[in-house]
Design a protein around this motif. Structure first.
Motif, PDB file in Angstrom:
ATOM      1  N   ARG A 178       0.838  -1.215   0.000  1.00  0.00           N
ATOM      2  CA  ARG A 178       0.000   0.000   0.000  1.00  0.00           C
ATOM      3  C   ARG A 178       0.866   1.256   0.000  1.00  0.00           C
ATOM      4  O   ARG A 178       0.547   2.233  -0.664  1.00  0.00           O
ATOM      5  CB  ARG A 178      -0.942  -0.019   1.210  1.00  0.00           C
ATOM      6  CG  ARG A 178      -1.911   1.113   1.211  1.00  0.00           C
ATOM      7  CD  ARG A 178      -2.862   1.018   0.004  1.00  0.00           C
ATOM      8  NE  ARG A 178      -3.639   2.245  -0.107  1.00  0.00           N
ATOM      9  CZ  ARG A 178      -3.680   3.010  -1.190  1.00  0.00           C
ATOM     10  NH1 ARG A 178      -3.030   2.684  -2.272  1.00  0.00           N
ATOM     11  NH2 ARG A 178      -4.391   4.107  -1.201  1.00  0.00           N
ATOM     12  N   LEU A 179       1.979   1.228   0.742  1.00  0.00           N
ATOM     13  CA  LEU A 179       2.916   2.350   0.739  1.00  0.00           C
ATOM     14  C   LEU A 179       3.451   2.598  -0.671  1.00  0.00           C
ATOM     15  O   LEU A 179       3.484   3.727  -1.143  1.00  0.00           O
ATOM     16  CB  LEU A 179       4.085   2.081   1.690  1.00  0.00           C
ATOM     17  CG  LEU A 179       3.802   2.165   3.184  1.00  0.00           C
ATOM     18  CD1 LEU A 179       4.950   1.556   3.968  1.00  0.00           C
ATOM     19  CD2 LEU A 179       3.567   3.604   3.603  1.00  0.00           C
ATOM     20  N   SER A 180       3.875   1.525  -1.322  1.00  0.00           N
ATOM     21  CA  SER A 180       4.431   1.644  -2.678  1.00  0.00           C
ATOM     22  C   SER A 180       3.388   2.164  -3.664  1.00  0.00           C
ATOM     23  O   SER A 180       3.692   2.996  -4.522  1.00  0.00           O
ATOM     24  CB  SER A 180       4.974   0.296  -3.144  1.00  0.00           C
ATOM     25  OG  SER A 180       6.047  -0.108  -2.330  1.00  0.00           O
ATOM     26  N   GLU A 181       2.157   1.661  -3.547  1.00  0.00           N
ATOM     27  CA  GLU A 181       1.089   2.115  -4.441  1.00  0.00           C
ATOM     28  C   GLU A 181       0.794   3.598  -4.238  1.00  0.00           C
ATOM     29  O   GLU A 181       0.641   4.354  -5.198  1.00  0.00           O
ATOM     30  CB  GLU A 181      -0.186   1.311  -4.186  1.00  0.00           C
ATOM     31  CG  GLU A 181      -0.109  -0.119  -4.634  1.00  0.00           C
ATOM     32  CD  GLU A 181      -1.288  -0.959  -4.138  1.00  0.00           C
ATOM     33  OE1 GLU A 181      -1.381  -2.124  -4.572  1.00  0.00           O
ATOM     34  OE2 GLU A 181      -2.100  -0.484  -3.316  1.00  0.00           O
ATOM     35  N   ARG A 182       0.727   4.014  -2.982  1.00  0.00           N
ATOM     36  CA  ARG A 182       0.414   5.407  -2.682  1.00  0.00           C
ATOM     37  C   ARG A 182       1.535   6.328  -3.164  1.00  0.00           C
ATOM     38  O   ARG A 182       1.289   7.386  -3.714  1.00  0.00           O
ATOM     39  CB  ARG A 182       0.169   5.545  -1.182  1.00  0.00           C
ATOM     40  CG  ARG A 182      -0.253   6.898  -0.652  1.00  0.00           C
ATOM     41  CD  ARG A 182      -1.319   7.612  -1.453  1.00  0.00           C
ATOM     42  NE  ARG A 182      -2.638   7.116  -1.507  1.00  0.00           N
ATOM     43  CZ  ARG A 182      -3.675   7.529  -0.787  1.00  0.00           C
ATOM     44  NH1 ARG A 182      -3.497   8.402   0.167  1.00  0.00           N
ATOM     45  NH2 ARG A 182      -4.863   7.068  -1.004  1.00  0.00           N
ATOM     46  N   ALA A 221       3.508   5.785  -5.659  1.00  0.00           N
ATOM     47  CA  ALA A 221       3.383   5.848  -7.117  1.00  0.00           C
ATOM     48  C   ALA A 221       2.254   6.793  -7.532  1.00  0.00           C
ATOM     49  O   ALA A 221       2.400   7.572  -8.474  1.00  0.00           O
ATOM     50  CB  ALA A 221       3.149   4.453  -7.676  1.00  0.00           C
ATOM     51  N   GLU A 222       1.118   6.741  -6.823  1.00  0.00           N
ATOM     52  CA  GLU A 222      -0.002   7.646  -7.125  1.00  0.00           C
ATOM     53  C   GLU A 222       0.424   9.101  -6.947  1.00  0.00           C
ATOM     54  O   GLU A 222       0.145   9.944  -7.797  1.00  0.00           O
ATOM     55  CB  GLU A 222      -1.172   7.378  -6.170  1.00  0.00           C
ATOM     56  CG  GLU A 222      -1.900   6.087  -6.367  1.00  0.00           C
ATOM     57  CD  GLU A 222      -2.868   5.811  -5.210  1.00  0.00           C
ATOM     58  OE1 GLU A 222      -3.335   6.774  -4.553  1.00  0.00           O
ATOM     59  OE2 GLU A 222      -3.157   4.627  -4.959  1.00  0.00           O
ATOM     60  N   TRP A 223       1.050   9.378  -5.830  1.00  0.00           N
ATOM     61  CA  TRP A 223       1.384  10.759  -5.484  1.00  0.00           C
ATOM     62  C   TRP A 223       2.524  11.319  -6.320  1.00  0.00           C
ATOM     63  O   TRP A 223       2.614  12.521  -6.513  1.00  0.00           O
ATOM     64  CB  TRP A 223       1.729  10.864  -4.002  1.00  0.00           C
ATOM     65  CG  TRP A 223       0.523  10.776  -3.104  1.00  0.00           C
ATOM     66  CD1 TRP A 223      -0.787  10.836  -3.471  1.00  0.00           C
ATOM     67  CD2 TRP A 223       0.529  10.619  -1.689  1.00  0.00           C
ATOM     68  NE1 TRP A 223      -1.599  10.723  -2.373  1.00  0.00           N
ATOM     69  CE2 TRP A 223      -0.816  10.587  -1.259  1.00  0.00           C
ATOM     70  CE3 TRP A 223       1.532  10.495  -0.743  1.00  0.00           C
ATOM     71  CZ2 TRP A 223      -1.172  10.444   0.076  1.00  0.00           C
ATOM     72  CZ3 TRP A 223       1.174  10.353   0.591  1.00  0.00           C
ATOM     73  CH2 TRP A 223      -0.174  10.337   0.984  1.00  0.00           C
ATOM     74  N   SER A 224       3.402  10.473  -6.805  1.00  0.00           N
ATOM     75  CA  SER A 224       4.560  10.969  -7.546  1.00  0.00           C
ATOM     76  C   SER A 224       4.416  10.780  -9.061  1.00  0.00           C
ATOM     77  O   SER A 224       5.388  10.920  -9.785  1.00  0.00           O
ATOM     78  CB  SER A 224       5.837  10.287  -7.053  1.00  0.00           C
ATOM     79  OG  SER A 224       5.786   8.895  -7.296  1.00  0.00           O
TER      80      SER A 224
END
Length: 156
Positions: free
Chosen positions: A94-98, A100-103
């Motif tokens: 979830r950290l990695s997905e978030r 990626a979304e934010w950056s």
């Protein structure tokens, strides 16, 4: 820049400062490497706990620090076979997905969004700890819920 001017070794010792302010937004500040460089600041929204009933904020700052460090460790070192950290793979995903979304649309070399994501998770952990009477204790599901509901950090 007064900080960097006064403390000339700060640029070599610090990369970021994480600033919390209770129910107000948190700020992530990238420390410039020289007095002539400018600060880059991200504003991270605070979790709204106004409808949560009795709150217990003692230890929330410690929990923010611990959650931030654990998330940064995961995002920085990854989840390979040699990774030894405290973040379960489900949370790490979830950290990695978030991140990626934010950056999205930003260079993958930009460490700022990695740190902003880690700090956002730390803020979610600190907010979750306010729901528990015992200091610096939180339910991971509460932290994940708060983290999932956060808006993207805003670069100022």
């Amino acid at each position: 820049t007064g900080f960097v001017t006064k403390y000339t070794n700060a640029g070599a010792a610090l990369d970021y400062l994480c600033i919390t302010d209770g129910r107000w937004p948190g700020y992530l500040v990238e420390v410039p490497k020289s007095a002539s460089s400018s600060f880059q600041t991200w504003q991270l929204p605070a979790v709204d706990l106004s409808k949560e009933g009795m709150l217990y904020p003692i230890g929330a700052g410690d929990t923010v620090a611990a959650g931030t460090l654990a998330a940064w460790q995961y995002l920085h070192h990854g989840s390979g076979d040699n990774f030894f950290g405290v973040v379960p793979s489900k949370i790490g995903k979830r950290l990695s997905e978030r991140k990626a979304e934010w950056s999205e649309g930003v260079s993958s070399e930009d460490e700022g969004y990695k740190m902003a994501t880690a700090f956002a998770f730390g803020l979610a952990c600190g907010s979750a700890s306010c729901l528990q009477q015992e200091n610096s204790v939180f339910e991971v599901d509460d932290a994940v819920k708060f983290f999932g509901g956060m808006a993207s950090p805003v670069i100022q």
